[in-house]
Design an enzyme around this catalytic site. Structure first.
Site, PDB file in Angstrom:
ATOM      1  N   CYS B 130      -7.646   2.805  -8.026  1.00 22.33           N
ATOM      2  CA  CYS B 130      -6.766   3.601  -7.169  1.00 22.33           C
ATOM      3  C   CYS B 130      -7.568   4.713  -6.502  1.00 22.33           C
ATOM      4  O   CYS B 130      -8.203   5.509  -7.183  1.00 22.33           O
ATOM      5  CB  CYS B 130      -5.605   4.196  -7.962  1.00 22.33           C
ATOM      6  N   LYS B 166      -8.418  -4.824 -11.611  1.00 27.48           N
ATOM      7  CA  LYS B 166      -8.391  -4.714 -10.148  1.00 27.48           C
ATOM      8  C   LYS B 166      -9.517  -3.787  -9.732  1.00 27.48           C
ATOM      9  O   LYS B 166      -9.562  -2.616 -10.137  1.00 27.48           O
ATOM     10  CB  LYS B 166      -7.043  -4.189  -9.669  1.00 27.48           C
ATOM     11  N   ASN B 193      -8.718  -3.398  -3.957  1.00 28.55           N
ATOM     12  CA  ASN B 193      -7.686  -2.381  -3.793  1.00 28.55           C
ATOM     13  C   ASN B 193      -7.778  -1.867  -2.352  1.00 28.55           C
ATOM     14  O   ASN B 193      -8.620  -2.320  -1.575  1.00 28.55           O
ATOM     15  CB  ASN B 193      -7.927  -1.234  -4.788  1.00 28.55           C
ATOM     16  N   GLY B 218      -3.724  -3.156   5.076  1.00 29.55           N
ATOM     17  CA  GLY B 218      -3.339  -3.825   6.308  1.00 29.55           C
ATOM     18  C   GLY B 218      -4.472  -4.720   6.788  1.00 29.55           C
ATOM     19  O   GLY B 218      -5.547  -4.760   6.180  1.00 29.55           O
ATOM     20  N   GLY B 246      -5.016  -7.200   3.329  1.00 27.58           N
ATOM     21  CA  GLY B 246      -4.814  -7.508   4.741  1.00 27.58           C
ATOM     22  C   GLY B 246      -4.233  -8.864   5.087  1.00 27.58           C
ATOM     23  O   GLY B 246      -4.322  -9.302   6.233  1.00 27.58           O
TER      24      GLY B 246
END
Lengths: 249, 307
Positions: B130, B166, B193, B218, B246
């Site tokens: 994150c 992740k 991420n 995106g 994306g």
């Protein structure tokens, strides 16, 4: 996302405001909003807009041309495609028996206009609306039967700002205030409501992506008793009581 | 008929499309707006040991081809999640992946231990990437030794459930990080991420986001995702990989699979347009049919050698 055709577009280049009438029958209540974009890749995000008006075949949004998305929307041709999701958010509550003051500025007029249109007792509605110029005031339709006090920054009315207007006004004790517009207007409303123990609500706007409470983008800080918690404009709002909302973090 | 099901960790994903952790929340709203049973899997938004308010607004700003977010892991904490939120997903017929994040190794381990007892949690994903929190998150994910330590400690807490990590693309060498996670006993990897980025407000001279940095998501990040998946797949031919970043259409899913992903996650695209995941699945089917692939397995076996 749903699709609808642009049925009508009114652009006022003097005031930089646009009304888009979109052909789709949606069961939208005053205060709710839609997120919309044209049939293009960029800007990629649909933008949230309050409903200005609706009938059985269409809904209308009112927007100020600010950035890329609104500029592109303002250049759409009739018959052009609009993609949208909604209705989103919660309807504003009704207070038809009490004097209701709808306080706003600029495109914040949109949901207040729709609210008043649907209010059965128009004589109980008083608008306090601030706009930048006379042209804008002319572009904003008045709801018949409601009272209007305008503040126009260009000096064409007695008051220049809606903040001055509401600061000078004595609201009756059982009044309900509903505000939508620039933060400074909402902050003033909040202060007046607190000082006079008035029931008041503010309609908030934040950047959002999903519109349904998943992405946590449009966070609002609220107090519930001594506890501070987070709510979201899209799912819990857009209207928040001044008793709970904290406009600053 | 083409077969688009994928088997991973002995679990059957109906199709290679899962909702990635984050944008689509913890399930409460997602079960209202998505038909999750039509998807291969659903990953819940990262939950932490204690509740978190997240970052002050603005939390989002648009960029070319996506958004920059600074949500900051807003969530109600693991206890509330387990009692009130997670049970909503219990009977949803899809692979359920629960994402956890922590400030310390112990926090990660405690959460994995709590989730290990819940039979309908299929997979646990450790969010080691994150970009929007001060501790844990990417600060763990950038350190190979820390990644290994978190994976090792968590695997001990959950010997049976598949455990994924992740990872972030914002590292010098994603293969090194992946390698440490694998040495730590991780069962699979999610790549990538959101990517660290910033946007300046040229009127104020300050960044739009209060923390300055945010996470880009995106279509603008897809090539980064593809490249990271490709590098890790080249180094580790057998590790299960969920490729994400994306994805907006079926071709993007095919691209990720050809780069080495087993399953593909959608985040941003799914919350902009709630119909997008099903459209993507249909487009994958059409692609396989048109290119005469009988199944995803067929596609994988016929993809060019990754070297």
């Amino acid at each position: 996302m749903r699709r609808g055709k642009l049925l009508d577009i009114q652009v006022d280049l003097r005031s930089n405001y646009v009304k888009l009438k979109i052909g789709a029958n949606i069961d939208v209540k005053p205060g709710q909003f839609v997120m919309l974009k044209g049939d293009w890749e960029e800007p990629i995000l649909p933008r949230p807009f309050s409903i200005y008006d609706r009938d059985n075949i269409s809904f209308t949004v009112l927007m100020k041309i600010r950035g890329k998305a609104t500029r592109k929307l303002s250049k759409l041709k009739i018959g052009g495609e609009i993609r949208f999701k909604g209705p989103l958010g919660n309807p504003y509550p009704e207070f038809s028996d009490r004097m209701t003051y709808l306080i706003g500025g600029g495109s914040g007029y949109a949901p207040l206009h729709f609210y008043a249109e649907h209010c059965p007792r128009k004589e109980n509605i008083i608008f306090f609306i601030g706009v930048d110029k006379k042209d804008t005031r002319e572009f904003f339709d008045e709801v018949k039967g409601c009272r209007y006090e305008w503040a126009v920054e260009d000096g064409s009315s007695d008051y220049k700002t809606v903040v001055d207007l509401i600061e000078d006004y004595s609201f009756p004790p059982d009044a309900v205030l509903i505000g939508c517009g620039p933060k400074v207007v909402l902050q003033t409303m909040l202060r007046i409501a607190e000082m006079n123990s008035l029931e008041a609500y503010v309609s908030l706007e934040e950047m959002m992506v999903c519109g349904v409470g998943m992405c946590k983008g449009c966070a609002v800080k609220v107090k519930e008793g001594d506890r501070i918690s987070i709510k979201h404009v899209c799912k819990d709002g857009p209207l928040f009581s001044v008793k709970e909302v904290l406009l600053e973090w | 008929m083409v077969d688009i099901a994928v088997e991973l960790f002995g679990l059957r994903f109906k199709n290679p499309v899962v909702l990635a952790s984050g944008p689509s929340g913890n399930g409460k709203e997602a079960i209202e707006v998505f038909d999750l049973a039509k998807l291969g899997g659903f990953t819940t938004k990262t939950v932490t040991w204690e509740p978190r308010q997240g970052n002050p607004p603005p939390r989002l700003v648009e960029i070319y081809g996506g958004i920059l977010n600074s949500i900051g892991l807003e969530n109600n904490g693991i206890e509330c999640f387990i009692k009130e939120e997670l049970p909503l997903l219990k009977d949803v017929d899809t692979v359920k992946i629960v994402s956890v994040g922590g400030d310390t190794v112990e926090e990660f381990a405690q959460m994995v231990e709590r989730l290990n007892d819940i039979p309908y949690v299929d997979v646990i994903e450790l969010n080691l990437s994150c970009p929007n929190v001060e501790n844990g998150g990417i600060s763990f994910g950038k350190s190979p030794s820390m990644v290994r330590k978190v994976c090792e400690t968590c695997k001990k807490m959950s010997p049976k459930k598949p455990l994924m990590a992740k990872l972030s693309s914002d590292v010098t060498d994603v293969v090194e990080i992946a390698s440490e996670a694998i040495k730590g006993g991780i069962d699979g990897l999610t790549l990538i991420n959101s990517v660290q980025g910033m946007r300046m407000n040229i009127e104020t001279g300050r960044p739009y986001l209060l923390r300055g940095v945010g996470g880009m998501s995106g279509p603008c990040i897809k090539p980064i995702g593809i490249w990271n998946v490709y590098q890790v797949r080249r180094a580790f031919p057998d590790i299960p990989i969920i490729g994400t970043g994306g994805v907006m259409n079926g071709e993007d899913v095919i691209e990720y699979i050809m780069a080495g992903a087993n399953v593909v996650g959608i985040g941003f695209g799914a919350i902009v347009d709630f119909d997008l995941p099903y459209r993507v699945i249909d487009e994958v089917k059409v692609f396989l049919k048109e290119h005469k692939y009988g199944s995803i397995r067929d596609l994988v076996s016929k993809r060019g050698d990754i070297q």
